[in-house]
Design an enzyme around this catalytic site. Structure first.
Site, PDB file in Angstrom:
ATOM      1  N   CYS A   2       0.826  -1.194   0.000  1.00 28.96           N
ATOM      2  CA  CYS A   2       0.000   0.000   0.000  1.00 28.96           C
ATOM      3  C   CYS A   2       0.864   1.248   0.000  1.00 28.96           C
ATOM      4  O   CYS A   2       2.087   1.180  -0.012  1.00 28.96           O
ATOM      5  CB  CYS A   2      -0.901   0.009   1.243  1.00 28.96           C
ATOM      6  SG  CYS A   2      -1.861  -1.517   1.460  1.00 28.96           S
ATOM      7  N   ARG A  50      -4.771   1.287  -0.904  1.00 31.11           N
ATOM      8  CA  ARG A  50      -4.615  -0.140  -0.664  1.00 31.11           C
ATOM      9  C   ARG A  50      -4.418  -0.942  -1.939  1.00 31.11           C
ATOM     10  O   ARG A  50      -5.137  -0.768  -2.920  1.00 31.11           O
ATOM     11  CB  ARG A  50      -5.840  -0.687   0.085  1.00 31.11           C
ATOM     12  CG  ARG A  50      -5.641  -2.145   0.513  1.00 31.11           C
ATOM     13  CD  ARG A  50      -6.862  -2.710   1.187  1.00 31.11           C
ATOM     14  NE  ARG A  50      -6.594  -4.045   1.701  1.00 31.11           N
ATOM     15  CZ  ARG A  50      -7.509  -4.969   1.938  1.00 31.11           C
ATOM     16  NH1 ARG A  50      -8.790  -4.690   1.708  1.00 31.11           N
ATOM     17  NH2 ARG A  50      -7.180  -6.160   2.395  1.00 31.11           N
ATOM     18  N   LEU A  51      -3.420  -1.819  -1.905  1.00 33.35           N
ATOM     19  CA  LEU A  51      -3.287  -2.920  -2.851  1.00 33.35           C
ATOM     20  C   LEU A  51      -3.703  -4.165  -2.089  1.00 33.35           C
ATOM     21  O   LEU A  51      -3.003  -4.628  -1.187  1.00 33.35           O
ATOM     22  CB  LEU A  51      -1.845  -3.039  -3.347  1.00 33.35           C
ATOM     23  CG  LEU A  51      -1.552  -4.218  -4.287  1.00 33.35           C
ATOM     24  CD1 LEU A  51      -2.324  -4.062  -5.594  1.00 33.35           C
ATOM     25  CD2 LEU A  51      -0.058  -4.329  -4.577  1.00 33.35           C
ATOM     26  N   VAL A  53      -4.141  -7.742  -0.888  1.00 41.88           N
ATOM     27  CA  VAL A  53      -3.361  -8.976  -1.039  1.00 41.88           C
ATOM     28  C   VAL A  53      -3.879 -10.072  -0.118  1.00 41.88           C
ATOM     29  O   VAL A  53      -4.033 -11.219  -0.518  1.00 41.88           O
ATOM     30  CB  VAL A  53      -1.861  -8.706  -0.769  1.00 41.88           C
ATOM     31  CG1 VAL A  53      -1.069 -10.013  -0.745  1.00 41.88           C
ATOM     32  CG2 VAL A  53      -1.293  -7.766  -1.832  1.00 41.88           C
ATOM     33  N   GLY A  74       2.594  -3.040   3.839  1.00 48.39           N
ATOM     34  CA  GLY A  74       3.548  -4.136   3.941  1.00 48.39           C
ATOM     35  C   GLY A  74       2.904  -5.472   4.183  1.00 48.39           C
ATOM     36  O   GLY A  74       1.699  -5.655   3.995  1.00 48.39           O
ATOM     37  N   GLU A  75       3.747  -6.404   4.596  1.00 51.84           N
ATOM     38  CA  GLU A  75       3.303  -7.758   4.922  1.00 51.84           C
ATOM     39  C   GLU A  75       4.020  -8.218   6.187  1.00 51.84           C
ATOM     40  O   GLU A  75       5.249  -8.133   6.276  1.00 51.84           O
ATOM     41  CB  GLU A  75       3.621  -8.737   3.787  1.00 51.84           C
ATOM     42  CG  GLU A  75       3.009  -8.397   2.437  1.00 51.84           C
ATOM     43  CD  GLU A  75       1.500  -8.536   2.403  1.00 51.84           C
ATOM     44  OE1 GLU A  75       0.938  -9.142   3.337  1.00 51.84           O
ATOM     45  OE2 GLU A  75       0.889  -8.041   1.436  1.00 51.84           O
ATOM     46  N   ASP A  98      -3.383  -8.856   8.274  1.00 58.53           N
ATOM     47  CA  ASP A  98      -2.272  -8.596   9.179  1.00 58.53           C
ATOM     48  C   ASP A  98      -2.338  -7.173   9.729  1.00 58.53           C
ATOM     49  O   ASP A  98      -1.749  -6.875  10.766  1.00 58.53           O
ATOM     50  CB  ASP A  98      -0.926  -8.855   8.499  1.00 58.53           C
ATOM     51  CG  ASP A  98      -0.757  -8.113   7.183  1.00 58.53           C
ATOM     52  OD1 ASP A  98      -1.752  -7.651   6.618  1.00 58.53           O
ATOM     53  OD2 ASP A  98       0.395  -8.031   6.701  1.00 58.53           O
ATOM     54  N   SER A 376      11.199 -12.236  -5.207  1.00 56.31           N
ATOM     55  CA  SER A 376      12.445 -11.812  -5.837  1.00 56.31           C
ATOM     56  C   SER A 376      13.647 -12.328  -5.057  1.00 56.31           C
ATOM     57  O   SER A 376      13.581 -12.514  -3.845  1.00 56.31           O
ATOM     58  CB  SER A 376      12.490 -10.281  -5.902  1.00 56.31           C
ATOM     59  OG  SER A 376      13.759  -9.818  -6.292  1.00 56.31           O
ATOM     60  N   GLY A 377      14.758 -12.506  -5.767  1.00 55.02           N
ATOM     61  CA  GLY A 377      15.999 -12.958  -5.136  1.00 55.02           C
ATOM     62  C   GLY A 377      16.884 -11.829  -4.664  1.00 55.02           C
ATOM     63  O   GLY A 377      18.062 -12.061  -4.340  1.00 55.02           O
TER      64      GLY A 377
END
Length: 606
Positions: A2, A50-51, A53, A74-75, A98, A376-377
């Site tokens: 977000c 907001r995105l 998820v 975030g997450e 969350d 992603s790495g």
């Protein structure tokens, strides 16, 4: 993922300024395309985009409870465990998000909630009971958070553009800001923009009527390492496994960025296995790589790249069993002024890496058509010692930041002589390097070689990594795509930081511990492939087009006030098929400078 924003002022009634918080929130629309909201109190205003998820129907923000208001981005990957603990303490939950865990976590543990969170996050809490604002940023600084003082308080936002929508914050740049930008040292705290600051990674900032206070709740520490080689390998394997699998949770389509390198292959393999565990043996994780239409025929190695990615990515996808796609871009499309402008607007900065930024932005746009979350790495090289400067004697012996030796001043913006005299970049680099080394923790009795390796890793994790995370966050969120970075798990970072270098490089290669983790889950070709950076186009037509864009940029007087026109012109006269990588990057930065000046119209004072 977000976008958050807002302000607190003890001198004004925020309830009368709804258009201001609405304008600030609107700047975050690309970060959060699914929903938006604002909250207004007597002395505080919070906004959120907001995105969606997790818990698509719940998690509406700003979220409030008993005079506590939260705007969160975030997450938190351990939210299930924290939810269970809070329920045992008597808290009731009305969503699966969350966000609600963070809100009730603050009500129970206060500022200490930050130390209990595992993940990537930036959030603001207005505690009406105490008339106090709290800003929190995750340990590694994956998620951005900026702030600036306003009359009677401060304004904050996920990006500087949110602050500039506040009537008291303006896009201004002084000598200190240009020094930060063009020294390429990646300090965190001060920024390019006058009066705009970053909340430190692992940091808390609080504002109440007595003023602003800041402190760190996390930073790297030096600790004795007691595991043997076998135990170290096994513990690293467990930490990587746990981090990757924990980050697969989503209520929207999830994919992986698979370049065909060791870092992304390990994450993709573990995520694909976890997806099959959750959804069934037939589940196929989507994976994506990027390429250019000319790359197979025109690839030439340079200081950052040793080979063509696509064959390795395709093989890794087949080996793992992903639904793999290669997004092929026309190099000439990277010259499109609108694409380049979108990148500069996303970054709020003239400092980027040209075609690599534009192609990453376009790649994320293609991915967003199918997925909302990508793994992603990023950060594996910093965590496991993957860069040449961990092994090259010249870099280890140098008394400066190691990446400056790799790129050199050939890739830096050549500054106008008058500006160069004012900024004194060389002195600034020397002073900053001394301060950076003074911040590195060490153990008593550490031998000189180990001492130096710890310095190199600390510089990489606390500086170099930050600009990579900044790039990935801005360009992905500008497309409404959430990118997760499992190698930034703080437990993994803490552990590997304290592993002796001999154990980190036990097989004589870079990233030995990660290679051991990859045994059996990555093809042999990837397992032993040399480090390769994000791909760049090699098409002469791109170079010719870039030279023309740079000529046009030099027509702008303000560009000539900053850049050394005479030095740059030597790159304009070089044959397009012979343009060295460093000279090309100079041209990229001149073009981006012109776009940045045109978009932000900053007031520059020296």
């Amino acid at each position: 993922m977000c976008g958050i924003t807002g302000w607190v002022s003890f001198h004004h009634d925020a309830r009368t300024q709804a258009p201001v918080i609405e304008a600030m929130t609107a700047t975050m629309a690309r970060r959060g395309p699914d929903a938006g909201g604002v909250w207004l109190g007597t002395h505080a205003a919070l906004g959120h985009r907001r995105l969606s998820v997790i818990d698509l129907a719940g998690g509406i923000q700003p979220m409030t409870h008993a005079q506590v208001v939260l705007s969160y981005s975030g997450e938190v990957y351990n939210h299930h465990e924290l939810r269970a603990e809070l329920r045992r303490l008597g808290y009731e939950f009305h969503t699966r998000s969350d966000t609600e865990v963070v809100l009730h976590g603050y009500r129970e543990w206060g500022d200490g909630v930050a130390e209990r969170l595992e993940g990537m996050y930036a959030f603001a809490i207005w505690d009406g009971r105490r008339e106090r604002l709290l800003l929190v940023r995750d340990r590694l600084g994956v998620k951005p958070l900026y702030w600036a003082e306003v009359d009677g308080g401060l304004a904050f936002g996920s990006e500087p553009k949110a602050l500039f929508a506040h009537p008291e914050v303006h896009p201004r740049v002084d000598a200190a800001g240009l020094r930060e930008a063009y020294s390429l040292l990646f300090n965190t705290g001060p920024t390019l923009w006058t009066g705009v600051h970053e909340v430190q990674p692992g940091g808390l900032l609080a504002l109440d009527r007595s003023g602003i206070t800041e402190h760190r709740y996390w930073q790297l520490e030096a600790r004795p390492h007691t595991d043997d080689q076998a135990g170290t390998i096994e513990h690293v394997r467990s930490l990587v496994n746990r981090a990757a699998r924990a980050q697969v949770e989503a209520d929207v389509p999830l994919c992986s960025l698979l370049s065909g390198g060791l870092d992304s292959t390990v994450i993709t393999a573990l995520a694909a296995d976890e997806s099959r565990h959750i959804e069934g043996p037939q589940a196929r994780l989507r994976s994506y790589a990027v390429d250019y239409s000319d790359q197979a025929e025109k690839f030439t190695g340079d200081v950052l790249r040793t080979g063509h990615d696509t064959p390795f990515a395709t093989e890794a996808g087949a080996f793992i069993g992903t639904d793999h796609s290669t997004v092929v871009l026309d190099p000439r499309a990277l010259l499109d002024p609108e694409h380049r402008r979108a990148v500069v607007v996303a970054r709020d900065s003239p400092i980027g890496v040209g075609d690599m930024d534009t192609s990453l932005h376009l790649l994320f746009g293609e991915i967003r058509a199918h997925s909302t979350v990508a793994l992603s790495g990023e950060a594996a090289d910093e965590v496991f010692g993957g860069y040449p400067w961990f092994r090259v004697p010249k870099a280890l012996a140098a008394r400066t930041f190691p990446w400056l030796l790799v790129t050199g001043d050939a890739a830096a913006m050549p500054l106008h002589p008058d500006l160069a005299t004012t900024l004194r970049i060389g002195e600034f680099r020397a002073d900053t390097y001394r301060d950076a080394l003074a911040a590195v923790p060490h153990l008593d009795g550490e031998d000189p070689a180990e001492h130096r390796q710890r310095e190199m890793q600390h510089l990489s994790l606390t500086r170099w990594l930050r600009q990579l995370l900044h790039r990935k966050d801005r360009l992905s969120m500008a497309q409404g795509l959430e990118v997760r970075v499992p190698y930034c798990d703080h437990r993994l970072v803490e552990y590997v930081f304290n592993v002796p270098w001999a154990m980190k490089s036990y097989d004589g290669r870079e990233k030995s511990l990660l290679r051991a983790t990859a045994q059996g889950i990555a093809p042999e070709s990837v397992l032993w492939r040399p480090k390769n950076h994000y791909p760049s186009t090699h098409h002469p037509d791109y170079n010719r087009g870039l030279q023309q864009l740079a000529r046009e940029a030099l027509d702008v007087p303000q560009v000539r006030d900053i850049a050394d026109e005479n030095v740059i012109k030597t790159s304009l006269d070089t044959p397009a098929d012979q343009l060295p990588w460093g000279q090309r990057l100079r041209l990229e930065r001149v073009v981006d400078l012109a776009l940045w000046l045109d978009h932000h119209r900053p007031a520059i004072t020296l």
